[in-house]
Design an enzyme around this catalytic site. Structure first.
Site, short mmCIF file in Angstrom:
data_model
loop_
_atom_site.label_atom_id
_atom_site.label_comp_id
_atom_site.label_asym_id
_atom_site.label_seq_id
_atom_site.Cartn_x
_atom_site.Cartn_y
_atom_site.Cartn_z
N GLN A 184 -1.67 0.12 -6.28
CA GLN A 184 -1.75 -0.38 -7.66
C GLN A 184 -1.26 -1.82 -7.68
O GLN A 184 -0.42 -2.21 -6.87
CB GLN A 184 -0.97 0.51 -8.62
CG GLN A 184 0.50 0.73 -8.30
CD GLN A 184 1.41 -0.37 -8.80
OE1 GLN A 184 0.98 -1.28 -9.50
NE2 GLN A 184 2.68 -0.29 -8.42
N SER A 229 2.77 -0.76 -4.97
CA SER A 229 3.03 0.39 -4.10
C SER A 229 1.85 0.60 -3.16
O SER A 229 0.70 0.53 -3.57
CB SER A 229 3.22 1.67 -4.91
OG SER A 229 4.05 1.43 -6.00
N GLU A 277 0.22 7.72 -15.74
CA GLU A 277 1.37 7.51 -14.86
C GLU A 277 2.63 8.07 -15.49
O GLU A 277 3.44 8.71 -14.84
CB GLU A 277 1.54 6.02 -14.56
CG GLU A 277 2.70 5.79 -13.61
CD GLU A 277 2.86 4.33 -13.21
OE1 GLU A 277 3.67 4.09 -12.31
OE2 GLU A 277 2.20 3.45 -13.78
#
Lengths: 327, 379
Positions: free
Chosen positions: B125, B160, B243
């Site tokens: 991401q 990440s 998320e």
């Protein structure tokens, strides 16, 4: 799986809510606290008309034999409106205790709302609530049901809880207590959750109306974050409460554990709601005149009624470690 | 109101449990934030995909098995209980895929989803930038129109999996005159092409879980824009709710951790330490509460409801639960707590929970304003 209330249950909650919203329960609570029971008893008769008093009573004794979920729905609304009287005792614990123990003669009166019942239960419930107005007075100790007479009144932090120690009289019969205790704890948790939600709603309303430094205080992050924590705890306590009710309805072997877990979470959430509500209201909340005190004191009283938080946590942990030991 | 599983769900759970018992490696894989561990995890994802278990809730045509949301929750419970490897492609599966299902073209879905299901393409991401953390709308990276596509420039950070992943997704300012939430475009881009430089950032635990991404006129074809150009904010909100909400942190994760905590307590706990005993109890109660809360959410969604600001309640609750659970474990371990191992790694990871996906403070603002209706204030 369908883990949500049915439309009928929502309607039932709404009808109780409508009744109580129209009844000006704060003034009923204040009168009850002074021993003036008339308005309160009228309210209980109206609740009886909606079927609330018969929920936990078996059909053959004039009740509705409703589910624990139904009972939880009703008691949560009663907590929301701080309804005075022996809610946990007369609506939940006593009907189940009498039915399970075979002492059925008082059940039709409790179901119809014609009589109110109260209960002392050694060692966790040493004082009976509202024994002066209850027609059915029963205590449990050493596995036996006995009648009792009220002794000198004691003052509770919640003035509407008119407590007394018990003057034990004749034995009724051996007691079958497991389910009855769990129903009492469940109802206590439901009342706490309802009260906690009301405290949150009062706080949100106040924070929206009250201005300081030229802005509604609810616009400040210091207030927002307090209230966000409260709603989070309440929202995560509710599924434990209804999950525990489902466990009772399905006679799950984990029912006592689940009920204790629900009580722990509901009492902690409600107490956080109470403390936060007072902080958000400021000085006005600290007055006897403001209605906030009615809910705040009730939450403090119920938090240690029907077992302390420490006792319930110990029950949960014992159940979990035994379960694992056996597995 | 019930918590009963029907035959289909029970059969599915039994199949998953049996497959995991047979296939989960005895020896844990190396961390997916190392080069070797990353490839081991990619291989594991292929095995999962071969068993049609990598993306159970997706449609069958993309590699899933059309499992219901409830079945997905059950899958997660089994997955964590079996201590199966962490999901190296979770950014793709749980953040990008829901966005593609909601806003992607059929061509994009066909091209991207099956490769994602098999982790032939692993996704990072790329949300944050040096000047845009909680305040994503302050982002500065640009997408400039060019023949057949866009040229991306700027810097992303805290990405990440970017150190080893194949591609990334994020927001870019495509309208140079725009401000804040307007004029943004949601784009996917390859991490292994000219103009992209990835600089790994060692984390608190010494591993390179995230990285900086520098982009210098990187060409991206129009076919890698998700949704309409300029409409990126709205498209991204789909991902944000995922998320924070259900899909990133399913209850299985916490139930499994609470279970292991109870085992530890039984073996090594001092029953006379009632303060610690209560924290153990609260960890289990919290995990159970989150499970039941999720069942409630699953019921609501399956009856046509939406996941709104409740997803912030979710995130605020689990981020604290995860941290407190691991803190309790370390306090039980006592003088051995500082030694590196699974529990310590779990604690290090739990420290990040109140930060990523929107800090706890941002979640509280969202809850207060959107769930409780309190007035909007300056951030």
């Amino acid at each position: 799986m369908r883990f949500t209330l049915s439309p009928e249950q929502r309607d039932f909650a709404a009808s109780i809510d409508d009744l109580l919203a129209a009844a000006d329960t704060p003034s009923v609570v204040r009168a009850w606290s002074h021993g003036e029971h008339e308005q309160g008893l009228r309210l209980w008769r109206q609740l009886a008309d909606l079927g609330v008093t018969g929920l936990a009573v078996p059909e053959e004794h004039g009740g509705l034999d409703a589910s624990a979920v139904d009972l939880t729905v009703a008691v949560e609304v009663l907590g929301r409106h701080a309804v005075p009287g022996p809610v946990v005792e007369s609506l939940a614990a006593l009907p189940v205790l009498l039915a399970d123990s075979g002492a059925t003669r008082w059940l039709p009166g409790l179901a119809s709302g014609g009589s109110l019942g109260t209960l002392a239960w050694s060692p966790h419930v040493p004082y009976a609530v509202d024994a002066d107005v209850a027609d059915v007075r029963v205590c449990v100790s050493d596995g036996v049901l006995r009648e009792f007479g009220p002794m000198a009144p004691l003052s509770s932090v919640d003035a509407s809880r008119r407590l007394s120690a018990v003057d034990v009289r004749g034995e009724i019969c051996p007691a079958r207590t497991d389910r009855a205790w769990s129903f009492g704890v469940l109802a206590c948790a439901a009342q706490l959750l309802g009260a906690g939600r009301r405290l949150l709603d009062m706080s949100v309303e106040y924070a929206t109306q009250r201005s300081q430094y030229g802005n509604p205080i609810g616009g400040y992050q210091a207030i927002k974050h307090l209230l966000a924590d409260v709603v989070t705890q309440l929202e995560l306590a509710r599924p434990l409460l209804y999950g525990a009710a489902v466990s009772l309805d399905t006679a799950s072997p984990n029912a006592a554990r689940d009920v204790s877990a629900a009580r722990v979470a509901c009492a902690d959430a409600a107490y956080l709601a109470a403390r936060t509500a007072l902080q958000v209201h400021g000085a006005i909340g600290y007055t006897a005149e403001h209605d906030l005190s009615l809910w705040l004191t009730k939450v403090r009283a119920l938090r240690s009624a029907w077992g302390t938080q420490a006792w319930h946590r110990a029950q949960v942990l014992a159940a979990l470690t035994t379960e694992r030991g056996a597995a | 109101m019930d918590l009963d599983l029907d035959r289909h769900a029970l059969d599915f759970r039994a199949e998953v449990r049996a497959w995991l018992a047979e296939n989960v490696p005895d020896k844990p894989l190396a961390s997916f934030d190392t080069a070797a561990g990353f490839e081991q995890h990619r291989e594991w994802e292929k095995r999962l995909a071969d068993a049609q278990l990598s993306v159970v809730s997706w449609p069958e045509e993309f590699g899933g098995r059309d499992a219901s949301l409830l079945e997905w929750v059950l899958f997660e419970e089994e997955y964590y209980a079996a201590r199966a490897p962490a999901r190296v492609n979770q950014n793709g599966i749980f953040m990008l895929a829901p966005t593609l299902f909601a806003h992607g073209t059929p061509e994009q879905q066909r091209r991207i989803l099956p490769a994602m299901a098999r982790s032939e393409q692993v996704w990072a991401q790329a949300w944050s930038e040096p000047e845009a953390g909680s305040d994503i709308a302050a982002l500065r990276s640009t997408a400039t129109r060019t023949e057949g596509g866009w040229l991306l420039s700027g810097q992303k950070t805290w990405s990440s999996r970017a150190a080893f992943a194949d591609a990334a997704f994020g927001l870019f300012r495509s309208d140079p005159g725009s401000e804040r939430h307007r004029g943004l475009t949601y784009l996917m881009f390859d991490l292994r092409v000219d103009g992209v430089q990835v600089r790994p950032i060692p984390q608190l635990d010494g591993e390179t879980g995230f990285a900086e991404i520098f982009l210098d006129n990187v060409f991206v074809p129009d076919s890698d824009v998700i949704g309409e150009p300029g409409n990126g904010w709205r498209v991204a909100m789909t991902t944000a709710n995922n998320e924070r909400g259900l899909s990133l942190r399913s209850p299985g994760r916490f139930l499994a951790a609470a279970d292991r905590l109870l085992d530890l307590w039984r073996r090594e706990g001092d029953p006379s330490d009632t303060a610690l005993a209560e924290r153990v109890t609260d960890a289990w109660i919290g995990a159970r509460a989150y499970q039941l809360y999720t069942f409630e959410t699953v019921t609501r969604l399956s009856e046509g409801g939406q996941l709104g600001p409740e997803s912030s309640v979710n995130k605020l609750f689990w981020s604290r639960l995860d941290l407190e659970l691991h803190e309790t474990v370390l306090d039980i371990l006592g003088s051995g707590a500082e030694l590196r191992g699974d529990w310590l790694d779990g604690w290090l990871f739990s420290l990040a929970g109140p930060i990523y996906g929107g800090t706890d403070q941002i979640q509280r603002n969202t809850i207060a304003e959107r769930l409780l209706g309190l007035p909007r204030g300056p951030r």
